[in-house]
Motif scaffolding. Sequence first.
Motif, PDB file in Angstrom:
ATOM      1  N   CYS A  90       0.767  -1.328  -0.098  1.00  0.00           N
ATOM      2  CA  CYS A  90      -0.084  -0.208   0.259  1.00  0.00           C
ATOM      3  C   CYS A  90       0.560   1.054  -0.228  1.00  0.00           C
ATOM      4  O   CYS A  90       0.516   2.303  -0.432  1.00  0.00           O
ATOM      5  N   GLY A  91       2.200   1.223   0.485  1.00  0.00           N
ATOM      6  CA  GLY A  91       2.980   2.357   0.724  1.00  0.00           C
ATOM      7  C   GLY A  91       2.273   3.302   2.119  1.00  0.00           C
ATOM      8  O   GLY A  91       3.001   4.202   2.324  1.00  0.00           O
ATOM      9  N   GLU A  92       1.429   3.158   2.843  1.00  0.00           N
ATOM     10  CA  GLU A  92       1.304   4.159   3.845  1.00  0.00           C
ATOM     11  C   GLU A  92       0.647   3.970   5.037  1.00  0.00           C
ATOM     12  O   GLU A  92       1.434   4.236   5.791  1.00  0.00           O
ATOM     13  N   CYS A  93       0.996   2.176   5.167  1.00  0.00           N
ATOM     14  CA  CYS A  93       0.756   1.176   6.681  1.00  0.00           C
ATOM     15  C   CYS A  93       2.239   1.823   7.013  1.00  0.00           C
ATOM     16  O   CYS A  93       2.990   1.824   6.484  1.00  0.00           O
ATOM     17  N   CYS A  96       5.237  -0.252   5.410  1.00  0.00           N
ATOM     18  CA  CYS A  96       5.015   0.099   4.508  1.00  0.00           C
ATOM     19  C   CYS A  96       6.723   1.468   4.560  1.00  0.00           C
ATOM     20  O   CYS A  96       7.497   1.316   4.067  1.00  0.00           O
ATOM     21  N   CYS A 104       3.199  -5.383   4.819  1.00  0.00           N
ATOM     22  CA  CYS A 104       2.425  -4.596   4.112  1.00  0.00           C
ATOM     23  C   CYS A 104       0.422  -5.128   5.415  1.00  0.00           C
ATOM     24  O   CYS A 104       0.595  -5.810   4.921  1.00  0.00           O
ATOM     25  N   HIS A 105       0.085  -4.375   5.493  1.00  0.00           N
ATOM     26  CA  HIS A 105      -0.896  -4.366   6.599  1.00  0.00           C
ATOM     27  C   HIS A 105      -2.244  -4.726   5.360  1.00  0.00           C
ATOM     28  O   HIS A 105      -3.203  -5.809   5.813  1.00  0.00           O
TER      29      HIS A 105
END
Length: 369
Positions: A90-93, A96, A104-105
Amino acid sequence: MEVTAAVAKKAHAKFELESLTLDEPRADEVIVKISAVGICHSDLAARDGAIPIELPAVLGHEGSGYVERVGESVTKVQPGDRVVLTFNSCGECPNCTDDRQAYCHQFAPLNYGGVRPDGSAVLSSGTETVRGNFFGQSSFADYALANERNVVKVSGEVPLELLGPLGCGIQTGAGAIMNSFQAPPGSSVLIVGAGAVGLSAVLGAVVQNCANILVSEPHASRRERALKLGATQVIDPVDGPLPDQVRAALPAGVDFVLDTSGNADVLASVALCLAPRGLLGLVGVPADPEATLWVNVIHAMVLGLRVMGIVEGDSNPDEFIPRLIELYQAGRFPFDKLVKTFPFAAVNDAIHEQETGETVKAVLLNENA
Ligand SMILES: [Zn+2]
Ligand SMILES: [Zn+2]
């Protein structure tokens, strides 16, 4: 656009080549013309229901090829770039943003969800939805829709058709030793199972300058291959209990054990192979989703043993895949010795050869790629 894909329709059944419609790329998505795609154990686990994805589905998650088109916000690649596809994240959790995207969550929905996170389909056949987006790619096809995050740009000096497996099986084995264990020079490692992941782990252990690289594997041809790739000793499980065989060679036990087998009988004894403060890494997917690891608590406590689950060799693909390619170019990571290529249309023959152990890593080549 119209694409040709190998479609998984039923558990344990053959893949069928079909013409499907691939959706247009969204803002952060990339269409890749697939040159070649490796076959990984997880593709077959997904076809057979061990990884939950609805069928019919297009699997495939070791693609390599050329960027065909990009969505309007994509900045990482442009049309014509050579890329390796890898797992999505996702790039945001928290993981990441810590460069630990293998955990990644959102890993499961992004890699096994079969559709985009908003529920929209990426593949269809007439009015019927075909599940796609497998590992953010579904690359058993001539074109695949990926996300900017799971394409890794590679240089023009290496044969693109060999590189797809770096995106999963090979980075998983090598990364377990190099990233997850960070095995120091002179350390000892036992690798259980000499399939594509286990042999990649052997290559990783050679890169790390491990002094003792033991490989346990029931098939003689695979033991032979492990020795050629740098194993210092091979073990045939029929010759006696694994801990006894390991301790005959190294009385204190090994610093690291990597299980790539997922075999419940083997897992019952792997912790007994470890030296004090040893680390057991788990990468083998068990056939039984309920499989459990039993460890004697006092043994684990007094010896300071550690156990870790490992996904994708703890790879940060944008860094680790180019590093593996550099090592390959320097002659220090000959992963091409694991690969045998097949025409894309021979997908079922390739799977058969890989399942029987005749081939370590089958890679399907697209025509005109
Ligand atoms: Zn994430
Ligand atoms: Zn895989």
